[in-house]
Write an enzyme that holds these catalytic residues in place. Structure first.
Site, short mmCIF file in Angstrom:
data_model
loop_
_atom_site.label_atom_id
_atom_site.label_comp_id
_atom_site.label_asym_id
_atom_site.label_seq_id
_atom_site.Cartn_x
_atom_site.Cartn_y
_atom_site.Cartn_z
N ASP A 22 0.86 -1.19 0.00
CA ASP A 22 0.00 0.00 0.00
C ASP A 22 0.89 1.24 0.00
OD1 ASP A 22 -1.97 1.86 0.31
OD2 ASP A 22 -2.72 1.09 2.24
N ASP A 116 -3.07 2.33 -5.80
CA ASP A 116 -1.95 2.33 -4.84
C ASP A 116 -1.92 1.13 -3.93
OD1 ASP A 116 -4.20 3.01 -3.36
OD2 ASP A 116 -3.03 4.25 -1.99
N GLU A 117 -2.64 0.08 -4.27
CA GLU A 117 -2.80 -1.01 -3.32
C GLU A 117 -2.97 -2.33 -4.05
OE1 GLU A 117 -5.90 -1.79 0.16
OE2 GLU A 117 -6.03 0.21 -0.69
MG LIG Z 1 -2.28 3.93 0.08
#
Ligand SMILES: [Mg+2]
Length: 467
Positions: A22, A116-117
């Site tokens: 993350d 983002d993950e």
């Molecule tokens: Mg993040």
């Protein structure tokens, strides 16, 4: 096990081989890298209009109580000196693609959850084939540490990594030491980690479920784990109750699934008689769009790609889809696109089945952000069947398009003499540009221009990763 279960229990894997990565304060971190004058400063990326919301706040801004999903108005009140920027999705997509490529070097099983993950199943990677014992907690920690270093080297970004025997544990672990975190939960330590957590940390526990559980005194994951399974099922229903109860025991065998297209929400109906009336078809599609959006919202999701499935009289099935520049859970946006897709098929011979779906799911909504990013470009301008094109056309327009009145804070620009910079602000007929880039590495000079200055043009969207 505190209480007997009514069905077969999922088997946990033996290694801490599910990894969750993350990126930290992703959008804001990209902005700080690309805009050296903002490094170490409060940066808030989000909708800049009156109805805008914060997408990401840098850690410096979080110190002032600014957080994602807060209204931009509130964020400005809390952090008036912060840099408020419109999102640059092309830049974020490029950084994301670089990180996802690094994750895929670890294993073919990478499941992105958003830009983002992602989850990574290390057990499907090379390490495992080479030597089974290589996935000890210490070895996973070494893999994760190397990943963090490679992400930082390739993109300049920090990523928090968690790993454990399940998705649930990996995701919780990645959040423990943020930012720049690294936490491996060894097999056997799952319940010690999970049980003190508030019940809302379990996936699928929204405000309503949380309230019901609290009404019977269940506030933590451990409280739920201590209940007999039958109590959880009695309160929440068979599927949901049992699912959550198993998660509370740390028993989570959800697989890491790389197929993004499978992540969709859709509804479809088969009709008793074929329908050819276009008005009727339109109203059915609108109703389906409403149902899909309702399901999206109740799952806390948004999506980028809207699809319409049409089975014609002769059992030919057509699928038409179009991709929005950013995820939405807006009823009208989904309905408008679905209606438009329907009109692109020849349904005059009658329709047997209709379906509407939304995929490309994300757990955030950027509708307001997108509106402020590209005011005047309706999202429905997307080209069916060519999502890439739709995506690119959503980024700030090329130099050919006159857009002097629409300089957005954070936007990349090029000045004919002074080179590359970004818009710091505009108003009263003037636009202020700071001439700096990531490569410059230090704060650059600031100049102001008339908004219609022909020497100033929007920069083309960032190129592909590595380009
Ligand atoms: Mg993040």
């Amino acid at each position: 096990m505190r209480a007997p279960a009514t069905g077969p229990l999922p088997r946990l894997r033996a290694d801490a081989s599910v990894l969750h990565a993350d990126l930290d304060a992703f959008f804001a971190s990209v902005e700080q890298l690309d805009k050296p004058s903002l490094r170490g400063k409060p940066v808030i990326v989000g909708g800049i209009g009156g109805r805008g919301v914060v997408a990401t706040a840098s850690y410096e801004a979080r110190a002032f109580g600014v957080h994602s999903a807060m209204s931009s108005v509130e964020a400005r009140a809390r952090c008036p000196h912060g840099a408020f920027l419109a999102p640059r999705f092309a830049a974020y997509r490029n950084a994301s693609a670089q990180v996802m490529a690094l994750l895929r070097e670890l294993s073919p099983l990478v499941e992105p959850l958003s830009l983002d993950e992602a989850f990574v199943d290390l057990a499907a990677g090379e390490h495992d084939r080479a030597e089974r014992q290589s996935l000890s907690p210490a070895a996973v920690e070494a893999i994760a540490g190397e990943l963090k270093a490679r992400v930082r080297q390739a993109t300049g970004l920090t990523v928090s990594v968690g790993a454990g025997t399940s998705k649930l544990v990996a995701k919780v672990a990645s959040d423990l030491d943020k930012p720049d975190g690294l936490r491996i939960v060894a097999p056997g330590e799952e319940t010690a980690l999970l049980h003190p957590l508030p019940i809302s940390q379990l996936p699928g526990v929204g405000p309503a479920t949380s309230a019901r559980l609290r009404s019977i005194g269940v506030g933590t994951v451990g409280d739920l784990a201590a209940l007999p399974e039958s109590d959880a099922v009695g309160l929440l229903g068979r599927a949901h109750g049992r699912g959550l109860w198993l998660l509370a025991q740390g028993l989570d065998d959800r697989r890491v699934t790389p197929d993004r297209e499978s992540k969709s929400v859709s509804v479809e109906d088969t009709f008793d008689v074929d329908i050819a009336d276009p008005t009727r078809l339109t109203s059915i599609v609108e109703e389906m769009a409403r149902r899909v959006v309702h399901r999206l919202r109740s799952a806390g999701l948004s999506g980028r790609t809207v699809s319409v499935k049409i089975r014609l009289q002769e059992f030919t099935t057509l699928t038409r889809s179009a991709t929005l520049p950013a995820p939405t859970d807006d009823m009208r946006a989904v309905a408008r696109l679905a209606r438009q897709l329907l009109t692109e098929a020849d349904t005059s011979g009658g329709v047997r089945l209709l379906g509407v779906g939304v995929s490309g799911l994300a757990d955030w909504t950027q509708d307001d952000l997108f509106r402020s990013l590209s005011a005047g470009d309706p999202p429905s301008a997307a080209q069916p069947g060519d999502p890439g094109d739709a995506v690119d056309r959503a980024t700030p327009a090329g130099p050919a398009e006159p857009r002097a009145a629409r300089w957005l804070p954070g936007q990349d620009v090029v000045h004919a003499d002074l080179g590359a910079g970004w818009v710091q602000g505009s108003g009263a007929g003037w636009v202020t540009v700071r001439f700096e880039t990531r490569a410059l590495g230090r704060p650059g000079p600031v100049r102001s221009f008339r908004v219609a200055d022909p020497q100033l043009t929007p920069a083309p969207p960032a190129g592909p990763p590595g380009g």
